[in-house]
Design an enzyme around this catalytic site. Structure first.
Site, mmCIF file in Angstrom:
data_model
loop_
_atom_site.group_PDB
_atom_site.id
_atom_site.type_symbol
_atom_site.label_atom_id
_atom_site.label_comp_id
_atom_site.label_asym_id
_atom_site.label_seq_id
_atom_site.Cartn_x
_atom_site.Cartn_y
_atom_site.Cartn_z
ATOM 1 N N LYS A 29 0.903 -1.128 -0.085
ATOM 2 C CA LYS A 29 -0.063 -0.014 0.085
ATOM 3 C C LYS A 29 0.942 1.216 0.011
ATOM 4 C CE LYS A 29 -4.429 0.667 0.065
ATOM 5 N NZ LYS A 29 -5.362 -0.207 -0.323
HETATM 6 P P1 NAD Z 1 -13.063 7.579 -3.100
HETATM 7 O O1 NAD Z 1 -12.076 8.528 -2.482
HETATM 8 O O2 NAD Z 1 -13.431 7.402 -4.491
HETATM 9 O O3 NAD Z 1 -14.332 7.646 -2.221
HETATM 10 C C1 NAD Z 1 -14.337 7.850 -0.707
HETATM 11 C C2 NAD Z 1 -15.877 8.129 -0.267
HETATM 12 O O4 NAD Z 1 -15.762 8.291 1.252
HETATM 13 C C3 NAD Z 1 -16.347 9.839 -0.837
HETATM 14 O O5 NAD Z 1 -17.427 9.813 -1.178
HETATM 15 C C4 NAD Z 1 -16.017 10.671 0.499
HETATM 16 O O6 NAD Z 1 -16.604 11.896 0.508
HETATM 17 C C5 NAD Z 1 -16.357 9.635 1.459
HETATM 18 N N1 NAD Z 1 -15.893 9.983 3.015
HETATM 19 C C6 NAD Z 1 -14.874 10.605 3.528
HETATM 20 N N2 NAD Z 1 -14.941 10.667 4.785
HETATM 21 C C7 NAD Z 1 -16.213 10.444 5.081
HETATM 22 C C8 NAD Z 1 -16.810 10.177 6.289
HETATM 23 N N3 NAD Z 1 -16.410 10.559 7.296
HETATM 24 N N4 NAD Z 1 -18.133 9.708 6.303
HETATM 25 C C9 NAD Z 1 -18.822 9.506 5.265
HETATM 26 N N5 NAD Z 1 -18.345 9.547 3.897
HETATM 27 C C10 NAD Z 1 -16.886 9.802 4.037
HETATM 28 O O7 NAD Z 1 -12.545 6.038 -2.171
HETATM 29 P P2 NAD Z 1 -12.954 4.692 -2.708
HETATM 30 O O8 NAD Z 1 -11.846 4.260 -3.676
HETATM 31 O O9 NAD Z 1 -14.207 4.550 -2.951
HETATM 32 O O10 NAD Z 1 -12.584 3.912 -1.165
HETATM 33 C C11 NAD Z 1 -13.253 3.923 -0.083
HETATM 34 C C12 NAD Z 1 -13.013 2.706 0.869
HETATM 35 O O11 NAD Z 1 -12.489 1.520 0.075
HETATM 36 C C13 NAD Z 1 -11.377 2.876 1.291
HETATM 37 O O12 NAD Z 1 -11.341 2.161 2.527
HETATM 38 C C14 NAD Z 1 -10.550 2.095 0.394
HETATM 39 O O13 NAD Z 1 -9.268 1.521 0.919
HETATM 40 C C15 NAD Z 1 -11.648 0.912 -0.096
HETATM 41 N N6 NAD Z 1 -11.154 0.208 -1.399
HETATM 42 C C16 NAD Z 1 -10.971 1.007 -2.392
HETATM 43 C C17 NAD Z 1 -10.836 0.198 -3.624
HETATM 44 C C18 NAD Z 1 -11.027 0.582 -4.930
HETATM 45 O O14 NAD Z 1 -10.826 -0.146 -5.912
HETATM 46 N N7 NAD Z 1 -11.036 2.106 -5.117
HETATM 47 C C19 NAD Z 1 -10.726 -1.128 -3.565
HETATM 48 C C20 NAD Z 1 -10.947 -2.007 -2.385
HETATM 49 C C21 NAD Z 1 -11.195 -1.125 -1.057
#
Ligand code: NAD
Length: 421
Positions: free
Chosen positions: A107
């Site tokens: 990561k």
């Molecule tokens: P992103 O940046 O696209 O979206 C994050 C979202 O969370 C946004 O809508 C943001 O406004 C919201 N957010 C932030 N703080 C918040 C809060 N306190 N309360 C409510 N909403 C809040 O990120 P993502 O890629 O969607 O990642 C989200 C999670 O999924 C992370 O834990 C990441 O590690 C995990 N993840 C992502 C992927 C991927 O392919 N992008 C894969 C596996 C896991």
């Protein structure tokens, strides 16, 4: 402020210890798997638009390389720290092993609020960070991908930067790229789509009709937003969603398509200012405790803790985010009969299609979307069934079952390779 109690790396180690105890892993291999293999901290300057220079700090951590090159996203967030990156790297190791794709876990992250940078500053930060951690990266070594606040554009800049250093295009050095420059069809949607498949599989196992499910999703970005869309298309009722600006609730179900379109045209992809008849605003903490069938945390770590687990009123929690539930919350949810489909299974769709993207890039032979989605579905449904069956057989949580399967695979791979020299 993070306490030792909710330090994600301590949590990741506790989760590992529990599985290692049950597997009876020997002390030597435990020590190997309990800590990351490599950690790189970089402090690097970026020229601001006003001519000044600012130094940023970033990390790349490789937890384990036993089953193949390292794989894992890059996060831009003001709260990134080394322990968060360590935890996320360790979770990637287990996730890749659980869905049986030939990668180890890694990561990366930069301590930055990207909303405070211009697009030019963000590009310069990305290119310099890619250069700094470039000594660890490569198609056979370590292959990053998007995570919180990074996206296909960020991946294109990283691919271009590393390619410039080589003097030719190096496609397979990063995944989650735009389809125009070697991305895979279906990659952008893969994590959210995977989350929705987990809802479907859980409903099948629980003999519940998808049409009857009321769903709440925390986070409306790549994972939460696409999961919402996909579940809406499956016929489920998404009754509440939130993003960093707060929550939105309508008992009869939200107009997810309208909300996605609204967020897409917002400069920071937020729902800020969204209005629709009958939609009420709710706080983020409140949203997690509202009655529903399926709760999907899809934002950040440590959202369901010992403090609020007793007030969760969902039948199942499907972890779109990494590390949203702390071990004390896990114990409480377990005691209350609330199922948790763990992150290393529930959000594995992203890394699975990243693997497909890497394979396609190495071969310069690209698949159509139907093919990608069919292969994704097979891998995720198989993994769900293995975890679900083991959890029933052993009468343990799905998280522990997922850890038993994945830690065993990584430990066996490490042992069969032997300890060098
Ligand atoms: P992103 O940046 O696209 O979206 C994050 C979202 O969370 C946004 O809508 C943001 O406004 C919201 N957010 C932030 N703080 C918040 C809060 N306190 N309360 C409510 N909403 C809040 O990120 P993502 O890629 O969607 O990642 C989200 C999670 O999924 C992370 O834990 C990441 O590690 C995990 N993840 C992502 C992927 C991927 O392919 N992008 C894969 C596996 C896991």
């Amino acid at each position: 402020m993070m306490s030792a109690h909710d330090n994600p790396f301590h949590i990741a180690q506790q989760q590992f210890d529990k599985a290692a105890d049950l597997l009876g892993l020997q002390e030597g291999i435990r020590e190997v798997l309990r800590v990351p293999q490599r950690e790189l901290t970089v402090n690097f300057p970026v020229k601001r638009d006003d001519g000044t220079t600012k130094v940023f700090t970033g990390y790349r951590v490789q937890h384990n390389l036993g089953r193949g090159p390292a794989k894992g996203g890059i996060r831009y967030h003001p709260q990134v720290d080394i322990d968060e990156v360590r935890a996320l790297a360790m979770w990637m190791t287990w996730k890749c092993a659980l869905v049986n794709i030939p990668f180890g876990g890694a990561k990366g992250g930069v301590i930055v609020d990207p909303a405070l940078l211009s697009i030019g500053e963000l590009e310069r930060l990305t290119r310099r960070f890619a250069t700094e951690i470039g000594l660890l990266l490569g198609p056979d070594r370590d292959i990053p991908a998007p995570d919180v606040n990074t996206n296909p554009q960020t991946m294109a800049w990283i691919m271009d930067t590393l390619s410039m250093h080589q003097g030719h295009t190096v496609n397979a050095v990063i995944t989650g790229k735009p389809v125009l420059v070697g991305g895979s069809l279906g990659r952008n949607e893969a994590t959210g789509r995977g989350v929705s498949l987990m809802v479907r599989e859980w409903a099948r196992a629980a003999r519940t009709d998808l049409d009857d499910l009321a769903i709440i999703i925390q986070g409306f970005g790549n994972v939460g937003g696409i999961a919402a869309e996909s579940l809406d298309q499956m016929g489920c009722k998404v009754i509440a969603v939130s993003d960093a600006t707060g929550g939105y609730f309508r008992r009869g179900g939200l107009d997810i398509q309208a909300m996605r379109a609204y967020a897409a045209q917002h400069p920071r992809r937020l729902l800020e200012g969204y209005q629709e008849p009958g939609v009420e605003r709710v706080g983020n903490a409140e949203l997690l405790e509202m009655p529903c069938d399926v709760l999907i945390p899809a934002a950040l770590e440590n959202q369901i803790t010992g403090q609020n687990a007793g007030r969760i009123r969902a039948k199942v929690i499907i972890e779109g985010a990494n590390g949203p539930t702390t071990p004390d919350a896990d114990a409480e949810l377990d005691a209350r009969g609330i199922t948790v489909v763990p992150d290393i299974l529930a959000n594995a769709g992203g890394v699975t299609v990243s693997y497909f993207e890497w394979v396609q890039g190495l071969q310069s032979f690209f698949w159509d979307e139907i093919d990608v989605n069919a292969k994704l579905e097979k891998i995720l449904v198989d993994a769900f069934n293995q975890v679900y069956t083991l959890s029933k057989e052993r009468e343990i949580s799905m998280r522990l079952a997922a850890y038993l399967l994945s830690v065993r695979r990584v430990a066996d791979a490490t042992l069969i390779r032997g300890i060098y020299p």
